[in-house]
Write an enzyme that holds these catalytic residues in place. Structure first.
Site, PDB file in Angstrom:
ATOM      1  CG  HIS A 288      -0.318  -0.050   2.534  1.00 38.48           C
ATOM      2  ND1 HIS A 288       0.239  -1.203   3.043  1.00 38.48           N
ATOM      3  CD2 HIS A 288      -0.145   0.905   3.478  1.00 38.48           C
ATOM      4  CE1 HIS A 288       0.718  -0.964   4.252  1.00 38.48           C
ATOM      5  NE2 HIS A 288       0.505   0.314   4.533  1.00 38.48           N
TER       6      HIS A 288
ATOM      7  CG  HIS B 170       0.880   5.497   4.191  1.00 38.70           C
ATOM      8  ND1 HIS B 170      -0.046   5.449   5.200  1.00 38.70           N
ATOM      9  CD2 HIS B 170       1.613   4.362   4.289  1.00 38.70           C
ATOM     10  CE1 HIS B 170       0.119   4.331   5.888  1.00 38.70           C
ATOM     11  NE2 HIS B 170       1.118   3.648   5.347  1.00 38.70           N
TER      12      HIS B 170
END
Length: 137
Positions: A98, A100
């Site tokens: 992932h 941010h």
């Protein structure tokens, strides 16, 4: 597999979704560092950047640019962090790739950084030699 980010990315767990396509979902982070902090999640499971196929890595970074541009305009930010951690030592706590997206505002107190060290001649030469050898493989 019992991966919470897989479940969120695939709509099994509700999330505040800013963007979605066939490969990714962008959601607002439930524990934001700053107003608007969001996450880019691939819908397929990859533990980290090392497992992510090249074409999805390209798409993820292109999506990060698109989202950062839209969020900067929409939220009138003063700056922007795009952060991607790999491994526990680097701060990764959920082992599903992932990114941010962290909008930044003057004096937001979010903090991000490290104490700069110095590049020694020995370290420079060691890293240059070792990385060049791996790239040549």
């Amino acid at each position: 597999m019992d991966c919470i980010f897989c479940k969120i990315a695939n709509g099994e767990i509700p999330a505040a979704t800013l963007y979605e396509d066939d490969d990714f979902r962008v959601i607002m982070d439930m524990g934001p560092a700053a107003k608007g902090h969001s996450l880019i999640l691939p819908k397929q499971h990859y533990a980290n950047i090392y497992e992510l196929p090249e074409e999805l890595a390209v798409k993820a970074f292109s999506l990060a640019k698109k989202m950062a541009t839209a969020m900067t305009k929409a939220l009138n930010t003063d700056g922007f962090n795009i952060v991607q951690n790999n491994g526990a030592a680097a701060g990764q706590t959920v082992f599903h790739f992932h990114m941010h997206l962290i909008p930044r505002y003057e004096n937001d107190g979010a903090g991000f950084g490290w104490n700069p060290g110095s590049l020694t001649d020995a370290d420079r030469e060691e890293v240059l030699k070792k990385v060049a050898a791996v790239l040549a493989e």
